[in-house]
Design a protein around this motif. Structure first.
Motif, PDB file in Angstrom:
ATOM      1  N   ILE A 124      26.045  25.132  29.035  1.00  0.00           N
ATOM      2  CA  ILE A 124      27.300  25.470  28.368  1.00  0.00           C
ATOM      3  C   ILE A 124      27.713  26.892  28.711  1.00  0.00           C
ATOM      4  CG2 ILE A 124      28.296  25.966  26.092  1.00  0.00           C
ATOM      5  CD1 ILE A 124      26.903  23.478  25.050  1.00  0.00           C
ATOM      6  N   ALA A 125      26.741  27.822  28.769  1.00  0.00           N
ATOM      7  CA  ALA A 125      27.061  29.211  29.115  1.00  0.00           C
ATOM      8  C   ALA A 125      27.665  29.291  30.525  1.00  0.00           C
ATOM      9  CB  ALA A 125      25.810  30.072  29.017  1.00  0.00           C
ATOM     10  N   VAL A 126      27.053  28.581  31.470  1.00  0.00           N
ATOM     11  CA  VAL A 126      27.577  28.577  32.852  1.00  0.00           C
ATOM     12  C   VAL A 126      28.966  27.959  32.894  1.00  0.00           C
ATOM     13  CG1 VAL A 126      27.229  27.634  35.158  1.00  0.00           C
ATOM     14  CG2 VAL A 126      25.275  28.544  33.880  1.00  0.00           C
ATOM     15  N   ALA A 127      29.130  26.807  32.195  1.00  0.00           N
ATOM     16  CA  ALA A 127      30.416  26.122  32.226  1.00  0.00           C
ATOM     17  C   ALA A 127      31.512  26.961  31.544  1.00  0.00           C
ATOM     18  CB  ALA A 127      30.285  24.771  31.528  1.00  0.00           C
ATOM     19  N   GLN A 128      31.171  27.669  30.465  1.00  0.00           N
ATOM     20  CA  GLN A 128      32.159  28.475  29.771  1.00  0.00           C
ATOM     21  C   GLN A 128      32.649  29.619  30.660  1.00  0.00           C
ATOM     22  OE1 GLN A 128      33.603  27.817  26.960  1.00  0.00           O
ATOM     23  NE2 GLN A 128      34.828  29.689  26.909  1.00  0.00           N
ATOM     24  N   VAL A 129      31.711  30.267  31.340  1.00  0.00           N
ATOM     25  CA  VAL A 129      32.108  31.356  32.249  1.00  0.00           C
ATOM     26  C   VAL A 129      32.920  30.812  33.425  1.00  0.00           C
ATOM     27  CG1 VAL A 129      31.230  33.100  33.827  1.00  0.00           C
ATOM     28  CG2 VAL A 129      30.203  32.837  31.572  1.00  0.00           C
TER      29      VAL A 129
ATOM     30  N   LEU B 200      31.911  35.382  25.829  1.00  0.00           N
ATOM     31  CA  LEU B 200      30.633  36.006  25.482  1.00  0.00           C
ATOM     32  C   LEU B 200      30.461  36.100  23.962  1.00  0.00           C
ATOM     33  CD1 LEU B 200      30.527  38.874  28.128  1.00  0.00           C
ATOM     34  CD2 LEU B 200      29.152  36.780  28.110  1.00  0.00           C
ATOM     35  N   ALA B 201      31.563  36.410  23.266  1.00  0.00           N
ATOM     36  CA  ALA B 201      31.484  36.485  21.810  1.00  0.00           C
ATOM     37  C   ALA B 201      31.134  35.124  21.212  1.00  0.00           C
ATOM     38  CB  ALA B 201      32.803  36.995  21.238  1.00  0.00           C
ATOM     39  N   PHE B 202      31.752  34.070  21.768  1.00  0.00           N
ATOM     40  CA  PHE B 202      31.421  32.728  21.288  1.00  0.00           C
ATOM     41  C   PHE B 202      29.983  32.359  21.630  1.00  0.00           C
ATOM     42  CE2 PHE B 202      36.013  32.095  20.822  1.00  0.00           C
ATOM     43  CZ  PHE B 202      36.051  31.364  19.653  1.00  0.00           C
ATOM     44  N   LEU B 203      29.528  32.740  22.805  1.00  0.00           N
ATOM     45  CA  LEU B 203      28.148  32.429  23.197  1.00  0.00           C
ATOM     46  C   LEU B 203      27.136  33.165  22.323  1.00  0.00           C
ATOM     47  CD1 LEU B 203      28.508  32.452  27.080  1.00  0.00           C
ATOM     48  CD2 LEU B 203      28.086  30.462  25.632  1.00  0.00           C
ATOM     49  N   ALA B 204      27.561  34.286  21.738  1.00  0.00           N
ATOM     50  CA  ALA B 204      26.664  35.015  20.830  1.00  0.00           C
ATOM     51  C   ALA B 204      26.375  34.223  19.573  1.00  0.00           C
ATOM     52  CB  ALA B 204      27.273  36.374  20.478  1.00  0.00           C
ATOM     53  N   PHE B 205      27.192  33.164  19.303  1.00  0.00           N
ATOM     54  CA  PHE B 205      26.911  32.322  18.147  1.00  0.00           C
ATOM     55  C   PHE B 205      25.523  31.700  18.228  1.00  0.00           C
ATOM     56  CE2 PHE B 205      31.617  31.218  17.008  1.00  0.00           C
ATOM     57  CZ  PHE B 205      31.825  32.554  16.710  1.00  0.00           C
TER      58      PHE B 205
ATOM     59  N   THR C 232      22.373  34.580  31.134  1.00  0.00           N
ATOM     60  CA  THR C 232      22.825  33.548  32.082  1.00  0.00           C
ATOM     61  C   THR C 232      24.318  33.695  32.351  1.00  0.00           C
ATOM     62  OG1 THR C 232      21.112  32.018  31.327  1.00  0.00           O
ATOM     63  CG2 THR C 232      23.022  31.066  32.445  1.00  0.00           C
ATOM     64  N   ALA C 233      25.113  33.871  31.282  1.00  0.00           N
ATOM     65  CA  ALA C 233      26.560  34.020  31.452  1.00  0.00           C
ATOM     66  C   ALA C 233      26.897  35.277  32.257  1.00  0.00           C
ATOM     67  CB  ALA C 233      27.227  34.063  30.075  1.00  0.00           C
TER      68      ALA C 233
END
Length: 542
Positions: free
Chosen positions: A136-141, A165-170, A179-180
């Motif tokens: 998900i981190a890779v796909a979001q970036v 990045l803020a959302f991934l901090a969740f 990774t991102a």
């Protein structure tokens, strides 16, 4: 923070140590010789920490699952938003007079779908897995990179990366941010070198410009990692608090179970004590009445003894000796001797004198026999009721009332108590004979005591009727000392008594016995000096 929490939660270094334990417990098991292992003896309560670690892991896994589902929805929205943006910015491309769909639209549809599809599938089918988070981190970036490309590298679109990045901090997992960040740096590096317009919006750009963008990303990462560390500490504290509360609840429940068992035992002992007290009350009444009868027996025996002493056995002895002395010529003695001539008249008078105490003795013997029969009757009645304990049988209400009065008859007579019975025609009562007898004897005894200090006629009425709901009501009514209003609700309490020599068991045991029989025992009084009424209510079938 409460005092309990303040004393159980680790502080400063202990907090860091507890957090380390929680992180270790969340990972795969490591050998005991591992350098990262934590010595259980160094923690305030290792069992508590283990439970806190389990709660921390469960909370973290739940957080990861919910965040995966959040990103699954977000990626679908982002994909659709990318298609809308592509159609709005450059839907068509023109070659002369002919046009066709712009390649950006196809990129938004196909490439965006390819980027979003796999992580969405993982989020719904494998939520909470580490691989799902990183995919998900890779796909979001990559989605951010696609949106930057679709807008021609506009600097405003780069803020999508910071939002991602803020959302991934969740996830509260710094490794996901790592990774991102690697993907962002790699994307800016390669596209900055080979296609700078798609990422920076210019045809040519410095080969080191990607470092500036990566630096801003690392700056945000640093802030987010500090926040993540703080949130993990808060999660560990919450886990420890919850573990502490669970331990407290377990201890409280254990104490409640122990206290409940103790109360149950105490109640059973109290019931047994009350039952024995009720039996003792009946036995006391029996012994009291037997004692009264024995007093009468003693009086009769004393009178008979005094009458026997009045027999003139010495005179008979003198007559016998005189006759023996003149036995050789007894006819001459009776006819010629002056003493012999007086002897028949003397014997007649002596016979008359001896007949009088004989009649009195016979009367006392008859009274003595009656008293002995009364004692036998009272003892037999007590034995009959004692043998019937716990046995449900059909009983005559009239017989129960009369037997209860008969046990107290001697006491009523001695205290000049007039007892009246008002018993309506009633069906048989199916219940425990002994328990009902225990209650009635106690009520009659209490009424007699209440009449001891009563002026005027001492009246007691025993009334047996059926109430409106078809239950038996036996009321013991007296015109004695009455009951004070403040004592009406207390007289059935264990140990409460208004008698100087009372023990407070009688009415309490009677109320318990009535409850066991499915009935009630209630009291009513208009006040001191106005008498009292005790009403025993019982179902006809127990």
């Amino acid at each position: 923070m409460s005092a309990l929490t303040a004393t159980t939660l680790p502080q400063n270094h202990a907090l860091q140590q507890a957090t380390a334990l929680l992180r270790i417990a969340a990972d795969e098991p490591r050998p005991q010789s591992s350098a990262t292992s934590v010595d259980p003896s160094s923690l305030p309560d290792f069992a508590l920490q283990q439970r806190a670690a389990a709660l921390f892991t469960a909370a973290e896994n739940d957080l990861h699952r919910h965040t995966d589902q959040l990103f699954a929805r977000l990626m679908i929205v982002q994909w659709l938003a990318g298609i809308v943006a592509a159609l709005w910015i450059s839907p068509l491309t023109w070659i002369g007079d002919s046009s066709q769909i712009h390649v950006h639209v196809w990129a938004a549809v196909l490439l965006g779908g390819a980027i979003s599809g796999f992580p969405v599938w993982l989020a719904w089918h494998h939520p909470g897995k580490a691989v799902t988070r990183h995919v998900i981190a890779v796909a979001q970036v990559l989605t951010s990179a696609l949106l930057i490309h679709l807008t021609g590298g506009r600097i405003e679109t780069h803020f999508h990366i910071f939002g991602s990045l803020a959302f991934l901090a969740f996830y509260r997992d710094w490794r996901v941010l790592a990774t991102a960040t690697v993907v962002v740096a790699a994307d800016h590096l390669f596209r900055g070198l080979y296609w700078p317009q798609s990422v920076f919006g210019v045809l040519t750009a410095s080969s080191w410009r990607w470092v500036e963008h990566a630096g801003w990303v690392l700056f945000e990462d640093a802030i987010l990692i500090v926040a993540i560390r703080r949130m993990l500490q808060e999660m560990s504290e919450i886990a420890l608090r919850r573990a502490t509360l669970e331990g407290s609840n377990v201890e409280i429940e254990r104490q409640v179970v122990e206290r409940t068992a103790e109360l149950t035992r105490t109640q059973a002992e109290l019931l047994e004590t009350s039952r024995l007290a009720g039996m003792a009350e009946v036995a006391t009444s029996v012994l009291h009445n037997v004692g009264n009868v024995l007093n009468s027996v003693g009086v009769s025996a004393e009178l008979a003894t005094s009458k026997v002493r009045e027999f003139r056995t010495g005179s008979l002895k003198n007559v016998a000796e005189l006759l023996q002395q003149n036995s050789a010529d007894l006819p001459a003695f009776l006819t010629t001797d002056p003493r012999g001539k007086m002897l028949p008249d003397y014997l007649l008078k002596l016979a008359v004198h001896l007949a009088e105490p004989q009649v009195a003795i016979l009367q006392e013997m008859e009274m003595l026999q009656k008293n002995i029969d009364h004692i036998k009757e009272i003892v037999a009645m007590q034995q009959r009721y004692a043998r019937g304990t716990g046995v449900v049988e059909a009983l005559s209400v009239a017989d129960l009332v009369e037997d209860s009065i008969r046990i107290n008859t001697a006491s009523f007579t001695r205290h000049e108590v007039n007892v009246a019975c008002e018993i309506a025609p009633l069906p048989p009562l199916k219940t425990d004979r002994h328990k009902v007898m225990q209650i009635l004897v106690n009520l009659l005894s209490n009424a007699k005591h209440a009449l001891d200090h009563s002026e005027g006629d001492r009246l007691m009425t025993v009334r047996a009727t059926l109430n409106q709901v078809g239950q038996l009501e036996i009321a013991v009514i007296d015109n004695g000392t009455g009951i004070a209003p403040e004592n009406i609700d207390r007289i059935f309490s264990h140990g409460f008594t208004t008698k100087k020599m009372g023990h407070g068991f009688g009415l309490h045991s009677g109320a318990l016995a009535a409850k066991e029989l499915g009935g009630t025992l209630k009291a009513h009084s208009d006040g001191p000096g106005l008498g009292a009424t005790f009403t025993l209510t019982l179902p006809l079938e127990n």
